[in-house]
Write a protein that holds these residues in place. Structure first.
Motif, mmCIF file in Angstrom:
data_model
loop_
_atom_site.group_PDB
_atom_site.id
_atom_site.type_symbol
_atom_site.label_atom_id
_atom_site.label_comp_id
_atom_site.label_asym_id
_atom_site.label_seq_id
_atom_site.Cartn_x
_atom_site.Cartn_y
_atom_site.Cartn_z
ATOM 1 N N LEU A 1 -31.948 -9.505 -13.674
ATOM 2 C CA LEU A 1 -32.556 -10.799 -13.357
ATOM 3 C C LEU A 1 -32.429 -11.744 -14.549
ATOM 4 O O LEU A 1 -32.045 -12.909 -14.396
ATOM 5 N N ALA A 2 -32.717 -11.249 -15.733
ATOM 6 C CA ALA A 2 -32.589 -12.067 -16.944
ATOM 7 C C ALA A 2 -31.138 -12.515 -17.152
ATOM 8 O O ALA A 2 -30.882 -13.664 -17.519
ATOM 9 N N ALA A 3 -30.190 -11.618 -16.885
ATOM 10 C CA ALA A 3 -28.773 -11.954 -17.059
ATOM 11 C C ALA A 3 -28.330 -13.036 -16.073
ATOM 12 O O ALA A 3 -27.555 -13.931 -16.428
ATOM 13 N N ILE A 4 -28.827 -12.976 -14.852
ATOM 14 C CA ILE A 4 -28.479 -14.004 -13.854
ATOM 15 C C ILE A 4 -28.967 -15.370 -14.332
ATOM 16 O O ILE A 4 -28.222 -16.353 -14.301
ATOM 17 N N LYS B 1 -13.524 -16.208 -13.016
ATOM 18 C CA LYS B 1 -14.803 -16.062 -12.319
ATOM 19 C C LYS B 1 -15.624 -14.972 -12.995
ATOM 20 O O LYS B 1 -15.114 -13.911 -13.353
ATOM 21 N N MET B 2 -16.928 -15.242 -13.148
ATOM 22 C CA MET B 2 -17.836 -14.302 -13.794
ATOM 23 C C MET B 2 -18.554 -13.467 -12.747
ATOM 24 O O MET B 2 -19.156 -14.004 -11.806
ATOM 25 N N ILE B 3 -18.472 -12.157 -12.905
ATOM 26 C CA ILE B 3 -19.158 -11.226 -12.017
ATOM 27 C C ILE B 3 -20.166 -10.443 -12.847
ATOM 28 O O ILE B 3 -19.827 -9.903 -13.900
ATOM 29 N N LEU B 4 -21.395 -10.406 -12.374
ATOM 30 C CA LEU B 4 -22.430 -9.593 -13.001
ATOM 31 C C LEU B 4 -22.602 -8.330 -12.169
ATOM 32 O O LEU B 4 -22.828 -8.409 -10.959
ATOM 33 N N VAL C 1 -22.780 -11.520 -7.857
ATOM 34 C CA VAL C 1 -23.584 -10.414 -8.379
ATOM 35 C C VAL C 1 -23.326 -9.187 -7.513
ATOM 36 O O VAL C 1 -23.473 -9.239 -6.295
ATOM 37 N N LEU C 2 -22.921 -8.097 -8.162
ATOM 38 C CA LEU C 2 -22.828 -6.785 -7.517
ATOM 39 C C LEU C 2 -24.061 -6.030 -7.985
ATOM 40 O O LEU C 2 -24.253 -5.844 -9.183
#
Length: 94
Positions: A46-49, A10-13, A57-58
């Motif tokens: 925002l760009a990364a999302i 799972k990817m967490i930003l 997203v944290l």
């Protein structure tokens, strides 16, 4: 870790302007088997999302350029389909 394992992670930003805090969060999550990406302000986050479509997203609330609340608001304005994405807001106690 094989290719299948990488897909299943799972990817967490983590969007956090304090680089030390961001590094600690990223290290802890990585140690627990998550793929982690870090952004250091709201615009970058925002760009990364939009680019990465993380599973979670944290997000710090108080950041330069754009608050965490503004990130979520702008995200749902420009890409309403992201409204389902789990967002957890972080803040420091004064």
């Amino acid at each position: 870790m094989n290719h299948v394992d990488l897909k299943a992670r799972k990817m967490i930003l983590c969007i956090e302007d304090d680089r030390e805090t961001a590094a600690l969060i990223a290290e802890e999550l990585s140690d627990r088997g998550f793929a982690v990406s870090v952004a250091y302000d709201g615009r970058e986050g925002l760009a990364a999302i939009l680019r990465q479509t993380p599973d979670l997203v944290l997000c710090d609330i108080s950041m330069p350029f754009m608050s965490g609340f503004e990130v979520l608001e702008r995200l749902t304005e420009v890409a309403p389909g992201f409204g389902y994405m789990p967002f957890v807001f972080l803040t420091k106690r004064p």
